[in-house]
Design a protein around this motif. Structure first.
Motif, PDB file in Angstrom:
ATOM      1  N   VAL A  78       0.846  -1.187   0.000  1.00  0.00           N
ATOM      2  CA  VAL A  78       0.000   0.000   0.000  1.00  0.00           C
ATOM      3  C   VAL A  78       0.881   1.235   0.000  1.00  0.00           C
ATOM      4  O   VAL A  78       1.938   1.264   0.643  1.00  0.00           O
ATOM      5  N   ALA A  79       0.453   2.251  -0.727  1.00  0.00           N
ATOM      6  CA  ALA A  79       1.179   3.521  -0.787  1.00  0.00           C
ATOM      7  C   ALA A  79       0.180   4.669  -0.834  1.00  0.00           C
ATOM      8  O   ALA A  79      -0.982   4.480  -1.228  1.00  0.00           O
ATOM      9  N   ALA A  80       0.638   5.836  -0.430  1.00  0.00           N
ATOM     10  CA  ALA A  80      -0.146   7.060  -0.569  1.00  0.00           C
ATOM     11  C   ALA A  80       0.669   8.055  -1.372  1.00  0.00           C
ATOM     12  O   ALA A  80       1.849   8.270  -1.075  1.00  0.00           O
ATOM     13  N   SER A  81       0.046   8.652  -2.370  1.00  0.00           N
ATOM     14  CA  SER A  81       0.786   9.565  -3.234  1.00  0.00           C
ATOM     15  C   SER A  81      -0.184  10.280  -4.148  1.00  0.00           C
ATOM     16  O   SER A  81      -1.241   9.752  -4.503  1.00  0.00           O
ATOM     17  N   ALA A  86       3.044   6.930  -6.572  1.00  0.00           N
ATOM     18  CA  ALA A  86       1.949   6.017  -6.870  1.00  0.00           C
ATOM     19  C   ALA A  86       2.219   5.248  -8.154  1.00  0.00           C
ATOM     20  O   ALA A  86       2.044   4.019  -8.222  1.00  0.00           O
ATOM     21  N   ILE A 102      -3.334   1.813  -3.857  1.00  0.00           N
ATOM     22  CA  ILE A 102      -2.803   3.173  -3.872  1.00  0.00           C
ATOM     23  C   ILE A 102      -3.860   4.148  -3.358  1.00  0.00           C
ATOM     24  O   ILE A 102      -4.977   4.212  -3.883  1.00  0.00           O
ATOM     25  N   MET A 103      -3.512   4.907  -2.326  1.00  0.00           N
ATOM     26  CA  MET A 103      -4.388   5.938  -1.776  1.00  0.00           C
ATOM     27  C   MET A 103      -3.987   7.286  -2.378  1.00  0.00           C
ATOM     28  O   MET A 103      -2.818   7.688  -2.275  1.00  0.00           O
ATOM     29  N   PHE A 133      -2.838   9.521   3.506  1.00  0.00           N
ATOM     30  CA  PHE A 133      -1.794   8.961   4.370  1.00  0.00           C
ATOM     31  C   PHE A 133      -2.408   8.166   5.515  1.00  0.00           C
ATOM     32  O   PHE A 133      -1.913   7.084   5.873  1.00  0.00           O
ATOM     33  N   MET A 136      -3.504   4.912   4.142  1.00  0.00           N
ATOM     34  CA  MET A 136      -2.328   4.072   3.899  1.00  0.00           C
ATOM     35  C   MET A 136      -1.873   3.397   5.192  1.00  0.00           C
ATOM     36  O   MET A 136      -1.633   2.177   5.231  1.00  0.00           O
ATOM     37  N   ASN A 137      -1.762   4.176   6.246  1.00  0.00           N
ATOM     38  CA  ASN A 137      -1.305   3.625   7.527  1.00  0.00           C
ATOM     39  C   ASN A 137      -2.294   2.588   8.061  1.00  0.00           C
ATOM     40  O   ASN A 137      -1.883   1.563   8.631  1.00  0.00           O
ATOM     41  N   LEU A 146       3.939  -1.564   3.857  1.00  0.00           N
ATOM     42  CA  LEU A 146       3.906  -0.114   3.676  1.00  0.00           C
ATOM     43  C   LEU A 146       5.014   0.324   2.726  1.00  0.00           C
ATOM     44  O   LEU A 146       6.191   0.046   2.948  1.00  0.00           O
ATOM     45  N   HIS A 148       6.160   3.664   1.911  1.00  0.00           N
ATOM     46  CA  HIS A 148       6.103   5.097   2.190  1.00  0.00           C
ATOM     47  C   HIS A 148       6.778   5.872   1.063  1.00  0.00           C
ATOM     48  O   HIS A 148       7.797   5.428   0.516  1.00  0.00           O
TER      49      HIS A 148
END
Length: 323
Positions: A78-81, A86, A102-103, A133, A136-137, A146, A148
């Motif tokens: 999982v990632a946030a971008s 992303a 992907i968030m 974020f 994602m967490n 994770l 990051h």
């Protein structure tokens, strides 16, 4: 030793080189640059926008996914971008046969969302980057690995391979100007550069509206800023974090700030001179070189980096309409 050793950087480059692009370094010697560049001994640009998935982020994402355990691969990542990370995670995950979640903020350029989905990732949209974020967490707490966007050893190491390449390709460069978002790129690049060229200067660039690393340097510790306000979404990290801050603090000589309008002007220069459609972050090094740093670079061999260009034509046109 703060950050990866030179031996670790060389090993990482060797490990990933079959799947990554050694992006070219271009000397800016054409007469079309006359009157634009500062009065320095020479300028080169590393065209990292030609990297896999369109940015330097592919380096760290590839290393991170390669080093997952079997259980982590099975659980997915999982990632946030809002864009480059992303796309990089989506690309690296697809190559490794790993499921990617992907968030992204709802305001993300639709072309970036479509790009992640085309690479097989599942995209979930959230109100803003802070919400992305948090999601994602939460997904990581439920078992996903994770990824990051900057606060990870593999992201710093991936960026370090870019710095290693740059020094190897352009050993004459004695001043490097590098954009700062969360700090993953500048910490890794600076770590490699300073081990290879201890006498070189490394200067970071932040937008005035996203200056978490500048404020962290001033405070002597990582800080969170109250508000992010910049067109450079790839540089819009709301905070600095211990790992990337610590490595950057050890190797970065100075940080300058630039206005959004300066990035727009630099984007226009890239389009008119090199025919490159640069996103704002991609143009940040050029903007700093011809702006706040112009008078300080006399006699220097300067290296800038065009770090990514994941921007739709519609988004580009909308931004340039404000110039």
């Amino acid at each position: 030793m703060v950050g990866p050793t030179l031996d670790a950087i060389v090993a990482a480059k060797a490990e990933a080189q079959a799947d990554l692009i050694e992006t070219p370094v271009l000397p800016l010697t054409s007469a079309r640059w006359d009157g634009i560049l500062p009065d320095c001994a020479g300028v080169t640009v590393k065209l990292e926008l030609f990297q896999q998935a369109g940015s330097f982020k592919a380096r760290g994402a590839l290393l991170g996914i390669r080093h997952l355990t079997a259980a982590q691969r099975a659980a997915g990542v999982v990632a946030a971008s809002g864009g480059n990370h992303a796309l990089a995670v989506s690309w690296a995950a697809q190559a490794a046969g790993v499921d990617a979640l992907i968030m992204m903020p709802k305001a993300t350029d639709p072309a970036r969302i479509a790009g992640c989905e085309a690479l097989g990732a599942t995209v979930r949209l959230h109100d803003d980057m802070a919400a992305a974020f948090a999601a994602m967490n939460a997904a990581a707490e439920r078992g996903r690995a994770l990824m990051h966007p900057f606060e990870a050893e593999h992201m710093v190491l991936g960026a370090a391979t870019c710095g290693y390449e740059y020094v190897t390709q352009a050993p004459q460069v004695d001043t490097f100007i590098i954009p700062i978002g969360g700090g993953g790129m500048i910490s890794g690049m600076a770590c490699a550069i300073k081990q290879m060229r201890p006498d070189a200067r490394v200067i970071g660039v932040e937008p005035f509206g996203a200056d978490s690393m500048s404020q962290s340097f001033a405070a002597g510790e990582p800080v969170r800023i109250d508000r992010v306000a910049t067109i450079a979404d790839s540089l819009g990290a709301p905070l600095a974090m211990p790992l990337s801050y610590g490595v950057a603090r050890a190797y970065v000589d100075d940080i300058v700030k630039i206005e959004d309008r300066a990035m727009l002007a630099a984007m226009d220069i890239y389009q008119n001179v090199l025919r490159i459609t640069a996103e704002p972050a991609c143009a940040a090094s050029l903007a700093a070189m011809i702006g706040p740093l112009k008078e300080d670079l006399s006699g220097r061999q300067v290296g800038i980096i065009a770090c990514g260009s994941n921007i739709s034509l519609a988004r580009y046109a909308a931004l340039m309409a404000a110039l």
